[in-house]
Design a protein around this motif. Sequence first.
Motif: not given
Length: 196
Positions: A158-182
């Motif tokens: 997560r860098d500023g307004n952008l959250v990135t992940g490598q592929a669907w196995p990253d969903h738990p962490e990627w979605l958690a970071e995005f939802m936290d940003l929301l």
Amino acid sequence: MTKEILMIVGDFGEDYEIMVPFQTLQAVGHHVDAVCPDKEEGDRVKTAIHDFRGDQTYLEERGHDFALTATMDEVDPAEYDALVVPGGRAPEYLRTHEEVLEAVRHFFEADKPVAALCHGPQILAAAGVLDGYEMTAYPAVRPEVEAAGCSWVDEVVRDGNLVTGQAWPDHPEWLAEFMDLLGDEVSHGDPVAADD
């Protein structure tokens, strides 16, 4: 608080990377509009399932038909609080649509939350919005995003307004970071396997 979220999808976008965030964000109370250039609300896109089985790249199989919830030509990105850009094969051609690039640029210019996964950053690179970001993507996309001016990290970032992940196995962490940003309340504990 409910957020209005725009998701840009297309034929043969990755099934899990479309369905899981779409349903997860709805489950916590957000409104998600899934759009695709040249298609209308109620039209369907075909998805692809990418599996990782130890080969040099992923295996691709036919996924589901995913119904669009809005018409891209009729949505105004200014009315949305955040953007989701799934991966799969769709980004390689979605990035050729100027309306897609203009929508992406709006979210970066307005410093709104953006979540991109897998090949989704191909669209961000084409929109010219990655300069100076620290991010990740599917490893085969690394040369593109680095050429677009970002620095590469080999994990969800997560860098500023952008959250990135490598592929669907990253969903738990990627979605958690995005939802936290929301602004959603998210627990960042260790996940428990289904068979534990």
